[in-house]
Design an enzyme around this catalytic site. Sequence first.
Site, PDB file in Angstrom:
ATOM      1  N   HIS A 111      27.620  41.481  37.923  1.00 22.21           N
ATOM      2  CA  HIS A 111      26.856  40.755  38.942  1.00 22.21           C
ATOM      3  C   HIS A 111      25.506  40.335  38.355  1.00 22.21           C
ATOM      4  O   HIS A 111      24.870  41.109  37.640  1.00 22.21           O
ATOM      5  CB  HIS A 111      26.606  41.637  40.177  1.00 22.21           C
ATOM      6  CG  HIS A 111      27.562  41.395  41.294  1.00 22.21           C
ATOM      7  ND1 HIS A 111      28.317  42.391  41.868  1.00 22.21           N
ATOM      8  CD2 HIS A 111      27.890  40.245  41.962  1.00 22.21           C
ATOM      9  CE1 HIS A 111      29.062  41.868  42.842  1.00 22.21           C
ATOM     10  NE2 HIS A 111      28.835  40.576  42.907  1.00 22.21           N
ATOM     11  N   GLU A 151      29.482  46.203  36.621  1.00 23.50           N
ATOM     12  CA  GLU A 151      30.066  46.980  37.717  1.00 23.50           C
ATOM     13  C   GLU A 151      31.068  47.978  37.149  1.00 23.50           C
ATOM     14  O   GLU A 151      31.994  47.598  36.441  1.00 23.50           O
ATOM     15  CB  GLU A 151      30.799  46.047  38.698  1.00 23.50           C
ATOM     16  CG  GLU A 151      29.905  45.023  39.372  1.00 23.50           C
ATOM     17  CD  GLU A 151      29.010  45.643  40.455  1.00 23.50           C
ATOM     18  OE1 GLU A 151      29.169  46.850  40.743  1.00 23.50           O
ATOM     19  OE2 GLU A 151      28.164  44.907  40.993  1.00 23.50           O
ATOM     20  N   CYS A 161      33.874  38.895  45.011  1.00 20.27           N
ATOM     21  CA  CYS A 161      33.670  39.405  43.647  1.00 20.27           C
ATOM     22  C   CYS A 161      34.496  40.660  43.405  1.00 20.27           C
ATOM     23  O   CYS A 161      35.153  40.797  42.374  1.00 20.27           O
ATOM     24  CB  CYS A 161      32.188  39.682  43.379  1.00 20.27           C
ATOM     25  SG  CYS A 161      31.240  38.170  43.183  1.00 20.27           S
TER      26      CYS A 161
END
Length: 191
Positions: A168, A83, A146
């Site tokens: 992820h 990410e 998250c």
Amino acid sequence: MEVMAVTILITGFEPFGGDTVNPSWEAVELLPEGVGGHDIRKLRLPVVFGRCGERLMAEAERLRPDVVIACGVAGGRAEVTPELVAVNWRMAALADNAGARYDGQPIAPEGADAFMTRLPVNDMVRAMREAGLPARLSLSAGAYVCNDLYYALMAAQERMGYRGLFIHVPLLSVLPAGETARAIACCLRCL
Ligand code: PCA
């Protein structure tokens, strides 16, 4: 090439939303104690807004790692996705494991709007693909727990002197834990 060995704190989450396992922790657990000469320390975190970041920071204070990589599952995804961005926002239909639910509000009202990782995410995606694993860069970690963890991780980066990243991972039915662990190890070797 000689690489500098570093201490890496890597986290996975407990199950949530009625599931009995969380692939992020299943994969993290499978990682060896060392990858690419780096020292790997592991931590399992609660799926609770705020508390996940507090737990992580307590462990980071204790270990003083050079790098912190947090992992979580993203149900709809077919690839392992580093990410790029953590945003200052809580918004999700699903309550956390303590029953809290947010309709859309900042994590830290006085905090930065967003943070971007400085770890080599493009190299990581390339390394995973070269190893035959499904991977792509993601531009949003969502606004559930998250992202909450990622924001807390990145907000403390300068003060703590580590470099942070969130990854992820897919469901176990899409990618078995061993393959996900192999993908994470590819990322760690890029450090
Ligand atoms: N995935 C959730 C929270 C915990 C996890 O593993 C998320 O993507 O926010």
